[in-house]
Design an enzyme around this catalytic site. Sequence first.
Site, mmCIF file in Angstrom:
data_model
loop_
_atom_site.group_PDB
_atom_site.id
_atom_site.type_symbol
_atom_site.label_atom_id
_atom_site.label_comp_id
_atom_site.label_asym_id
_atom_site.label_seq_id
_atom_site.Cartn_x
_atom_site.Cartn_y
_atom_site.Cartn_z
ATOM 1 N N GLY A 43 -1.269 0.715 -4.775
ATOM 2 C CA GLY A 43 -2.553 0.119 -4.414
ATOM 3 C C GLY A 43 -3.686 0.769 -5.161
ATOM 4 C CE1 TYR B 240 5.448 -4.937 -11.241
ATOM 5 C CE2 TYR B 240 4.796 -5.143 -8.948
ATOM 6 C CZ TYR B 240 4.458 -4.975 -10.268
ATOM 7 O OH TYR B 240 3.147 -4.836 -10.623
ATOM 8 C CG ASN C 208 3.340 -0.160 2.643
ATOM 9 O OD1 ASN C 208 4.371 0.285 2.161
ATOM 10 N ND2 ASN C 208 2.856 -1.320 2.273
ATOM 11 N N GLY C 209 2.240 -2.594 4.870
ATOM 12 C CA GLY C 209 3.002 -3.728 5.384
ATOM 13 C C GLY C 209 2.075 -4.810 5.868
ATOM 14 C CB CYS D 279 -0.868 0.027 1.251
ATOM 15 S SG CYS D 279 -1.871 -1.436 1.455
HETATM 16 P P1 AMP Z 1 3.474 -13.591 -14.630
HETATM 17 O O1 AMP Z 1 4.170 -14.017 -15.895
HETATM 18 O O2 AMP Z 1 1.999 -13.866 -14.691
HETATM 19 O O3 AMP Z 1 4.127 -14.133 -13.418
HETATM 20 O O4 AMP Z 1 3.574 -12.011 -14.573
HETATM 21 C C1 AMP Z 1 4.809 -11.379 -14.619
HETATM 22 C C2 AMP Z 1 4.579 -9.910 -14.502
HETATM 23 O O5 AMP Z 1 3.999 -9.609 -13.221
HETATM 24 C C3 AMP Z 1 5.866 -9.117 -14.610
HETATM 25 O O6 AMP Z 1 5.694 -8.204 -15.680
HETATM 26 C C4 AMP Z 1 5.985 -8.368 -13.306
HETATM 27 O O7 AMP Z 1 6.318 -7.022 -13.539
HETATM 28 C C5 AMP Z 1 4.604 -8.442 -12.719
HETATM 29 N N1 AMP Z 1 4.618 -8.504 -11.257
HETATM 30 C C6 AMP Z 1 5.611 -8.822 -10.435
HETATM 31 N N2 AMP Z 1 5.219 -8.744 -9.155
HETATM 32 C C7 AMP Z 1 3.941 -8.369 -9.160
HETATM 33 C C8 AMP Z 1 2.988 -8.081 -8.150
HETATM 34 N N3 AMP Z 1 3.303 -8.211 -6.866
HETATM 35 N N4 AMP Z 1 1.741 -7.701 -8.532
HETATM 36 C C9 AMP Z 1 1.429 -7.601 -9.824
HETATM 37 N N5 AMP Z 1 2.280 -7.846 -10.824
HETATM 38 C C10 AMP Z 1 3.531 -8.224 -10.511
#
Ligand code: AMP
Length: 491
Positions: free
Chosen positions: A49, A267, A123-124, A22
């Site tokens: 979020g 990320y 957040n956490g 968040c």
């Molecule tokens: P997937 O291939 O379905 O595992 O999706 C990979 C993508 O999810 C990558 O482009 C990442 O940037 C993204 N990603 C990584 N961590 C998260 C997260 N916590 N929430 C949403 N997307 C994520």
Amino acid sequence: MNIKAVLSDNIIDFDTKPRDACGVFGIVAPGEDVSRVTFFGLYALQHRGQESCGIATFKDKTVSLHKDIGLVSQVFDEKVLSKLKGDIAVGHTRYSTTGATNIQNAQPILVQFEDQKLVIAHNGNLVNATELRNFLIEKGYKFESATDTEVMAKLVAFELSCSKELKIAVEDAFKRCKGAFSVVIATSDYLIAVRDPGGVRPLCLGTTSRGQYVVASESCALDIIGADYVREIAPGEVLLINKEQKLVSNLSSLSFAPHHCIFELIYFSRPDSTFRGLSIYHYRKELGRQLAIESPALADYVITVPDSGTPAAIGYAEELKLPYTEALIKNRYVGRTFIQPSEMLRELGIRLKLNPLKDIIAGKKIVVVDDSIVRGHTSRKIVKLLKDSGAKEVHMRLSSPPIKWPCFYGIDIDSRDQLIAAKKDSVKEITKFIGADTLEYLSHDGMIKATGLSRNFFCTACFSGEYPIKIPKELEGAKFRYEKYAKVVSR
Ligand code: AMP
């Protein structure tokens, strides 16, 4: 914004993706339009979020609070903001890590006790929330939401009810908390910032051009309101700021043992936010460079999965002196509130979000750089999209190691059975699943090296299974529920 909602085979995959952490924001600025400043701060933190958001203000002892499901731009308008008057404000953007998606779980949370009120945004994730909740229930406290944030708020209320002064009550309340917490609290007289001893989630302090203090999850929220970055809220710090802008802080109120979430660098955080004086963009580019050193590929072009893969892709291309180009164009307006597509549109799959530039891709050997693979669904669709667009070869490169372990400190990855790298026995199997010609991850050592910092400085649990904050057995049970995939956790 990094909304990674994509289409699964049948439905939009908005709710099965792991959730982001968040965003929190707080300001103490008598005479200023604190709710509007908070609104803009939240706007910059929307990537943290997209489920619900809220702002609470204090004018003397009167609290005004508005929160709802939706994006900042949907929940707030002129009319709503004009009603949120005060000297101190606290705001929150939420992606659920504890509790379901409903308005009761939206934040900030308001707690009233005797003649006092406080609002809190967090957040956490606490790992001992159940234990603390039971403790408070025994003391006669009642709960309105399923969040650990309400637990924290009521802990502060409990400590205050023991006739402690505010600073001591806040310190004593948070000494009981275990897990990740970057928190902002407002009372009638103070803005308070608290960060767990590990500093797992980010939190920083800034000042506006008029010298008023602001606290925010990331520095990008200071930039948007023209505030200057002052410093990080230190891991373990409890900081109180009064309306005269006087700071009262004990830098190590809760002890100090930094374990910053490395996934924030990879990320979560926005590339224009800073970490230890450097932009997140810088760290991502370095991760890409290291990836190129470890796993070069012979290709015509390096491309990115926009937007989160872009700095790493640029770093990768620079290191190998390969041409970098855009080849997947992102529709920036596809998000959580996207209308369910019809059957016909569903078949278009990921193209609702990413459209390929066929003339660039056709007949070419492509290296596609992304920051991470979580479940593998998106990556699989991207590889297919590139192949369907005529790519001769698709080489997938990830600027992080395989994600094999759930996070207990603020990201909602339910259990290991959802993580492709935990489910499959080898990178070869994952390569087969996503359909790429080759697939390489950044090594764990390479990831640390790229940061230029020491390994001990970070929480890398999602990659290593080494959890710096002990996880109670009952929580482990829930997330490691598929024993088949559970391996021994080294601590
Ligand atoms: P997937 O291939 O379905 O595992 O999706 C990979 C993508 O999810 C990558 O482009 C990442 O940037 C993204 N990603 C990584 N961590 C998260 C997260 N916590 N929430 C949403 N997307 C994520």
